[in-house]
Design a protein around this motif. Structure first.
Motif, short mmCIF file in Angstrom:
data_model
loop_
_atom_site.label_atom_id
_atom_site.label_comp_id
_atom_site.label_asym_id
_atom_site.label_seq_id
_atom_site.Cartn_x
_atom_site.Cartn_y
_atom_site.Cartn_z
N THR A 90 30.30 17.53 1.16
CA THR A 90 29.28 19.16 0.23
C THR A 90 29.01 19.95 1.56
O THR A 90 28.58 20.42 2.43
CB THR A 90 28.13 18.28 -0.29
N GLY A 91 29.81 21.63 0.83
CA GLY A 91 29.70 22.58 1.45
C GLY A 91 29.96 22.51 2.84
O GLY A 91 29.28 23.19 3.91
N GLY A 92 30.79 21.41 3.70
CA GLY A 92 31.49 21.78 4.75
C GLY A 92 30.79 20.49 5.43
O GLY A 92 31.31 20.94 6.68
N VAL A 93 29.91 20.34 5.15
CA VAL A 93 29.29 19.18 6.11
C VAL A 93 28.94 18.01 5.32
O VAL A 93 29.09 17.74 4.04
CB VAL A 93 28.10 19.26 6.07
N CYS A 94 28.86 16.84 6.43
CA CYS A 94 28.33 15.60 5.26
C CYS A 94 27.07 15.15 4.69
O CYS A 94 26.67 15.73 5.67
CB CYS A 94 29.18 14.18 6.04
N GLY A 95 27.82 14.50 3.39
CA GLY A 95 26.09 13.96 3.18
C GLY A 95 25.55 13.28 2.42
O GLY A 95 26.67 12.71 2.16
#
Length: 307
Positions: A143-148
């Protein structure tokens, strides 16, 4: 006396069988997954594969196409209706371009709350597409270029409104106060910092060196906001090259929203060695599509070593 007991027992049975006549609290609810993206439908994304699950069981598995009799559009709503309180709901979305390999894979889930229809926002971000996108192991998602986390507690969700995609209902901009922004740190979450706290310098996967920046804000739009980081090293009178992204913020406690995992490269304008051990002024700004802007800054002490 027996007749009285039988009558009371009958009344109790009727109340149990006909809860709708009892005036009790509702036991069912719903949830809408609101899908947004900075990818272009019909250009970047031509097909969606959408799987809906309730309590781990697949309830629908469908393909959506950008052309044809009833093409999909983004923003897109994926609905769960008339479910029991406490039911877990999940959605998996695969976005395809011109190849058979998914361009973006996004998962999202939450829990039904009785008497409510909740909105769970899910982005199909371009930062999660391509070879530079992170590989996220379940239950995390990109999400948004990072892992969440793919699961969001229902306590963190807003009530569904048909105008959610028009910005009239926004969990990050629910108040009338001025924009508030804080600069922190963190690759996997927002961690608060104080001026001159140590910022560890790390080597990037594709060259360059960076520090991890995280932001916490209120009264700015959750999606579509432009986030910009700049920096200045006073000892060297050196400006760091700006870093600009359009990432979706995650809901946080107290009406705030957070964005973490911002890889702020510090050596684009010079070699890394002169920067080690120096102090860096990090300035952040978030401008939403309403034109509202939040700004903040934080002094950090760059580490003298490199991870």
């Amino acid at each position: 006396m027996r007749n009285v007991v039988r009558l009371l027992s009958l009344l109790v049975t009727l109340l149990l069988v006909l809860p709708g006549c009892s005036g009790g609290a509702p036991t069912r609810g719903g949830l809408v997954v609101g899908v947004t993206s900075d990818l272009r439908v019909g250009v970047d994304v031509v097909r969606l594969h959408v799987i809906r699950k309730v309590n781990g069981a697949v309830v629908s598995d469908e393909e959506l196409f950008s052309d044809g009799a009833s093409p999909f559009q983004i923003p897109l709503e994926i609905s769960f209706t008339d479910l029991e309180d406490g039911d877990d709901v999940d959605v998996e979305i695969e976005a395809f371009g011109s190849t058979s390999t998914p361009l973006v894979v996004r998962t999202a889930g939450s829990t039904i709350q009785a008497g409510r229809t909740l909105l769970l926002r899910a982005d199909l971000a371009s930062a999660c597409a391509g070879s530079t996108a992170p590989t996220c192991d379940a239950p995390q998602t990109c999400t948004g270029g990072v892992c969440g986390a793919s699961y969001v507690s229902p306590a963190m969700l807003e009530e569904y409104s048909s105008s959610w995609s028009k910005g009239k209902t926004d969990i990050c901009k629910a108040n009338d106060g001025p924009p508030t922004l804080f600069v922190g740190k963190g690759q996997a979450d927002y961690l608060p910092t104080s001026d001159y706290d140590l910022a560890q310098v790390e080597a990037g996967p594709q060259g360059g060196h960076h520090i991890w920046i995280a932001l916490r804000m209120k009264n700015l739009r959750q999606s579509g906001s432009i986030t910009t980081l700049t920096g200045h090293v006073e000892e060297l009178d050196l400006d760091i090259n700006p870093f600009t992204v359009i990432f979706t913020f995650d809901p946080d406690e107290g009406g705030f929203c957070k964005l973490y995992g911002l890889r702020f490269q510090i050596d684009g304008a010079t070699d890394i060695e002169p920067l080690l051990g120096k102090t860096l002024l990090v300035k952040a700004s978030v401008k939403d599509k309403d034109g509202d802007v939040g700004t903040a800054e934080r002094w950090v002490k760059l580490s003298s070593d490199i991870l």
